[in-house]
Design a protein around this motif. Sequence first.
Motif, PDB file in Angstrom:
ATOM      1  N   SER A  71     -31.797 -94.533  30.251  1.00 26.70           N
ATOM      2  CA  SER A  71     -32.391 -94.098  31.521  1.00 26.70           C
ATOM      3  C   SER A  71     -31.871 -92.722  31.945  1.00 26.70           C
ATOM      4  O   SER A  71     -32.531 -92.014  32.704  1.00 26.70           O
ATOM      5  CB  SER A  71     -32.115 -95.127  32.615  1.00 26.70           C
ATOM      6  OG  SER A  71     -30.725 -95.263  32.815  1.00 26.70           O
ATOM      7  N   SER A  72     -30.719 -92.310  31.437  1.00 25.33           N
ATOM      8  CA  SER A  72     -30.178 -90.998  31.785  1.00 25.33           C
ATOM      9  C   SER A  72     -30.636 -89.903  30.828  1.00 25.33           C
ATOM     10  O   SER A  72     -30.322 -88.730  31.035  1.00 25.33           O
ATOM     11  CB  SER A  72     -28.648 -91.044  31.821  1.00 25.33           C
ATOM     12  OG  SER A  72     -28.139 -91.219  30.519  1.00 25.33           O
ATOM     13  N   PHE A  73     -31.382 -90.264  29.788  1.00 26.34           N
ATOM     14  CA  PHE A  73     -31.874 -89.288  28.827  1.00 26.34           C
ATOM     15  C   PHE A  73     -32.943 -88.417  29.479  1.00 26.34           C
ATOM     16  O   PHE A  73     -33.857 -88.900  30.138  1.00 26.34           O
ATOM     17  CB  PHE A  73     -32.451 -89.985  27.587  1.00 26.34           C
ATOM     18  CG  PHE A  73     -33.181 -89.058  26.658  1.00 26.34           C
ATOM     19  CD1 PHE A  73     -32.494 -88.082  25.966  1.00 26.34           C
ATOM     20  CD2 PHE A  73     -34.548 -89.155  26.502  1.00 26.34           C
ATOM     21  CE1 PHE A  73     -33.158 -87.214  25.121  1.00 26.34           C
ATOM     22  CE2 PHE A  73     -35.222 -88.296  25.660  1.00 26.34           C
ATOM     23  CZ  PHE A  73     -34.531 -87.327  24.967  1.00 26.34           C
ATOM     24  N   ASP A  74     -32.831 -87.109  29.305  1.00 29.19           N
ATOM     25  CA  ASP A  74     -33.799 -86.142  29.830  1.00 29.19           C
ATOM     26  C   ASP A  74     -34.936 -86.025  28.818  1.00 29.19           C
ATOM     27  O   ASP A  74     -34.793 -85.380  27.781  1.00 29.19           O
ATOM     28  CB  ASP A  74     -33.108 -84.796  30.033  1.00 29.19           C
ATOM     29  CG  ASP A  74     -34.049 -83.709  30.542  1.00 29.19           C
ATOM     30  OD1 ASP A  74     -35.251 -83.992  30.734  1.00 29.19           O
ATOM     31  OD2 ASP A  74     -33.567 -82.585  30.756  1.00 29.19           O
ATOM     32  N   SER A  75     -36.075 -86.642  29.121  1.00 29.73           N
ATOM     33  CA  SER A  75     -37.194 -86.704  28.172  1.00 29.73           C
ATOM     34  C   SER A  75     -37.847 -85.347  27.920  1.00 29.73           C
ATOM     35  O   SER A  75     -38.684 -85.235  27.038  1.00 29.73           O
ATOM     36  CB  SER A  75     -38.227 -87.730  28.630  1.00 29.73           C
ATOM     37  OG  SER A  75     -38.721 -87.381  29.899  1.00 29.73           O
ATOM     38  N   SER A  76     -37.453 -84.325  28.666  1.00 30.81           N
ATOM     39  CA  SER A  76     -37.986 -82.986  28.388  1.00 30.81           C
ATOM     40  C   SER A  76     -37.231 -82.332  27.225  1.00 30.81           C
ATOM     41  O   SER A  76     -37.621 -81.277  26.743  1.00 30.81           O
ATOM     42  CB  SER A  76     -37.885 -82.099  29.631  1.00 30.81           C
ATOM     43  OG  SER A  76     -36.534 -81.813  29.927  1.00 30.81           O
ATOM     44  N   ARG A  77     -36.160 -82.965  26.780  1.00 28.71           N
ATOM     45  CA  ARG A  77     -35.343 -82.440  25.678  1.00 28.71           C
ATOM     46  C   ARG A  77     -35.571 -83.289  24.428  1.00 28.71           C
ATOM     47  O   ARG A  77     -35.999 -84.435  24.516  1.00 28.71           O
ATOM     48  CB  ARG A  77     -33.877 -82.471  26.080  1.00 28.71           C
ATOM     49  CG  ARG A  77     -33.628 -81.685  27.370  1.00 28.71           C
ATOM     50  CD  ARG A  77     -32.198 -81.612  27.636  1.00 28.71           C
ATOM     51  NE  ARG A  77     -31.649 -80.651  26.686  1.00 28.71           N
ATOM     52  CZ  ARG A  77     -30.773 -79.727  27.019  1.00 28.71           C
ATOM     53  NH1 ARG A  77     -30.353 -79.638  28.248  1.00 28.71           N
ATOM     54  NH2 ARG A  77     -30.299 -78.900  26.118  1.00 28.71           N
ATOM     55  N   PRO A  78     -35.232 -82.749  23.254  1.00 29.08           N
ATOM     56  CA  PRO A  78     -35.389 -83.526  22.020  1.00 29.08           C
ATOM     57  C   PRO A  78     -34.447 -84.740  22.004  1.00 29.08           C
ATOM     58  O   PRO A  78     -33.307 -84.648  22.440  1.00 29.08           O
ATOM     59  CB  PRO A  78     -35.037 -82.555  20.907  1.00 29.08           C
ATOM     60  CG  PRO A  78     -34.880 -81.222  21.528  1.00 29.08           C
ATOM     61  CD  PRO A  78     -34.782 -81.396  23.009  1.00 29.08           C
ATOM     62  N   PHE A  79     -34.935 -85.839  21.467  1.00 28.61           N
ATOM     63  CA  PHE A  79     -34.174 -87.088  21.450  1.00 28.61           C
ATOM     64  C   PHE A  79     -33.080 -87.082  20.378  1.00 28.61           C
ATOM     65  O   PHE A  79     -31.959 -87.530  20.623  1.00 28.61           O
ATOM     66  CB  PHE A  79     -35.115 -88.277  21.225  1.00 28.61           C
ATOM     67  CG  PHE A  79     -34.403 -89.589  21.179  1.00 28.61           C
ATOM     68  CD1 PHE A  79     -34.006 -90.216  22.357  1.00 28.61           C
ATOM     69  CD2 PHE A  79     -34.101 -90.203  19.970  1.00 28.61           C
ATOM     70  CE1 PHE A  79     -33.319 -91.425  22.327  1.00 28.61           C
ATOM     71  CE2 PHE A  79     -33.425 -91.418  19.935  1.00 28.61           C
ATOM     72  CZ  PHE A  79     -33.045 -92.021  21.117  1.00 28.61           C
ATOM     73  N   ASP A  80     -33.410 -86.606  19.162  1.00 30.23           N
ATOM     74  CA  ASP A  80     -32.462 -86.718  18.043  1.00 30.23           C
ATOM     75  C   ASP A  80     -31.106 -86.074  18.319  1.00 30.23           C
ATOM     76  O   ASP A  80     -30.072 -86.695  18.034  1.00 30.23           O
ATOM     77  CB  ASP A  80     -33.068 -86.158  16.755  1.00 30.23           C
ATOM     78  CG  ASP A  80     -33.992 -87.157  16.073  1.00 30.23           C
ATOM     79  OD1 ASP A  80     -34.045 -88.324  16.505  1.00 30.23           O
ATOM     80  OD2 ASP A  80     -34.642 -86.765  15.087  1.00 30.23           O
ATOM     81  N   PRO A  81     -31.028 -84.859  18.868  1.00 30.23           N
ATOM     82  CA  PRO A  81     -29.691 -84.311  19.149  1.00 30.23           C
ATOM     83  C   PRO A  81     -28.897 -85.171  20.133  1.00 30.23           C
ATOM     84  O   PRO A  81     -27.687 -85.340  19.971  1.00 30.23           O
ATOM     85  CB  PRO A  81     -29.990 -82.926  19.743  1.00 30.23           C
ATOM     86  CG  PRO A  81     -31.313 -82.558  19.183  1.00 30.23           C
ATOM     87  CD  PRO A  81     -32.070 -83.852  19.080  1.00 30.23           C
ATOM     88  N   TRP A  82     -29.568 -85.736  21.115  1.00 26.38           N
ATOM     89  CA  TRP A  82     -28.907 -86.624  22.080  1.00 26.38           C
ATOM     90  C   TRP A  82     -28.354 -87.853  21.361  1.00 26.38           C
ATOM     91  O   TRP A  82     -27.200 -88.232  21.530  1.00 26.38           O
ATOM     92  CB  TRP A  82     -29.900 -87.009  23.172  1.00 26.38           C
ATOM     93  CG  TRP A  82     -29.345 -87.875  24.252  1.00 26.38           C
ATOM     94  CD1 TRP A  82     -28.549 -87.498  25.303  1.00 26.38           C
ATOM     95  CD2 TRP A  82     -29.551 -89.281  24.421  1.00 26.38           C
ATOM     96  NE1 TRP A  82     -28.254 -88.580  26.096  1.00 26.38           N
ATOM     97  CE2 TRP A  82     -28.860 -89.699  25.578  1.00 26.38           C
ATOM     98  CE3 TRP A  82     -30.267 -90.236  23.708  1.00 26.38           C
ATOM     99  CZ2 TRP A  82     -28.849 -91.004  26.035  1.00 26.38           C
ATOM    100  CZ3 TRP A  82     -30.261 -91.550  24.162  1.00 26.38           C
ATOM    101  CH2 TRP A  82     -29.546 -91.919  25.310  1.00 26.38           C
ATOM    102  N   PHE A  83     -29.193 -88.459  20.527  1.00 21.46           N
ATOM    103  CA  PHE A  83     -28.798 -89.660  19.787  1.00 21.46           C
ATOM    104  C   PHE A  83     -27.615 -89.353  18.857  1.00 21.46           C
ATOM    105  O   PHE A  83     -26.623 -90.081  18.838  1.00 21.46           O
ATOM    106  CB  PHE A  83     -29.984 -90.190  18.973  1.00 21.46           C
ATOM    107  CG  PHE A  83     -29.644 -91.393  18.126  1.00 21.46           C
ATOM    108  CD1 PHE A  83     -29.636 -92.662  18.681  1.00 21.46           C
ATOM    109  CD2 PHE A  83     -29.325 -91.254  16.784  1.00 21.46           C
ATOM    110  CE1 PHE A  83     -29.313 -93.777  17.913  1.00 21.46           C
ATOM    111  CE2 PHE A  83     -29.002 -92.358  16.016  1.00 21.46           C
ATOM    112  CZ  PHE A  83     -29.000 -93.617  16.572  1.00 21.46           C
ATOM    113  N   TYR A  84     -27.704 -88.259  18.091  1.00 19.19           N
ATOM    114  CA  TYR A  84     -26.648 -87.950  17.131  1.00 19.19           C
ATOM    115  C   TYR A  84     -25.386 -87.419  17.796  1.00 19.19           C
ATOM    116  O   TYR A  84     -24.303 -87.508  17.226  1.00 19.19           O
ATOM    117  CB  TYR A  84     -27.167 -87.021  16.025  1.00 19.19           C
ATOM    118  CG  TYR A  84     -27.985 -87.826  15.033  1.00 19.19           C
ATOM    119  CD1 TYR A  84     -27.355 -88.584  14.051  1.00 19.19           C
ATOM    120  CD2 TYR A  84     -29.359 -87.897  15.130  1.00 19.19           C
ATOM    121  CE1 TYR A  84     -28.090 -89.364  13.174  1.00 19.19           C
ATOM    122  CE2 TYR A  84     -30.107 -88.676  14.254  1.00 19.19           C
ATOM    123  CZ  TYR A  84     -29.460 -89.405  13.279  1.00 19.19           C
ATOM    124  OH  TYR A  84     -30.181 -90.192  12.418  1.00 19.19           O
TER     125      TYR A  84
END
Length: 177
Positions: free
Chosen positions: A58-71
């Motif tokens: 829920s804190s993930f900024d969906s305007s940014r790419p997901f993979d860098p956040w995940f990794y």
Amino acid sequence: MDATLLQKIINGDKEAFRTFYNQQVDKALRVAILITKNRELAKEATQETFIRVYKNLSSFDSSRPFDPWFYRILTNECNRILKKESKMTHLPDYAEGKIKDPSIHNKEYSDLDEAIQSLNDLYRIPIVLKYLKGFSEKDISVALETNLNTIKSRLHKGRALLKDYLLELEDRGKNHV
């Protein structure tokens, strides 16, 4: 990650998260093995990463790419577990040569794997993210929370170290023939 799947997960769809997990777990585990150099620690880091992703999506900024956040989460978990393990007095099984994981020790790539594993974390992790995961340098800087120019420098130095290591292996092989 697919935006629709991401939204379903954020809305609490457990089946959507299961789909995401099944799509990503093997890739995440391979990266964690390369970072930790230990399959069991990598499994622990991967499991904890998925738990943290689920709890913090829920804190993930969906305007940014997901993979860098995940990794970034995966890398942080690997580093946290390695730090915890370093306080123990035993050598990791990997360092003692006890782990022979066929998924990463294909005979054709054993020299390259050995060279990558010989690198210091500062160089190995960006190399793994760039060349094995296909991240852009910008995505690596986001994932590792490090300046872009620092990442470029580490990639350059890491490639040079890999080249030197592989040339040294080649020379040793010629001298034994």
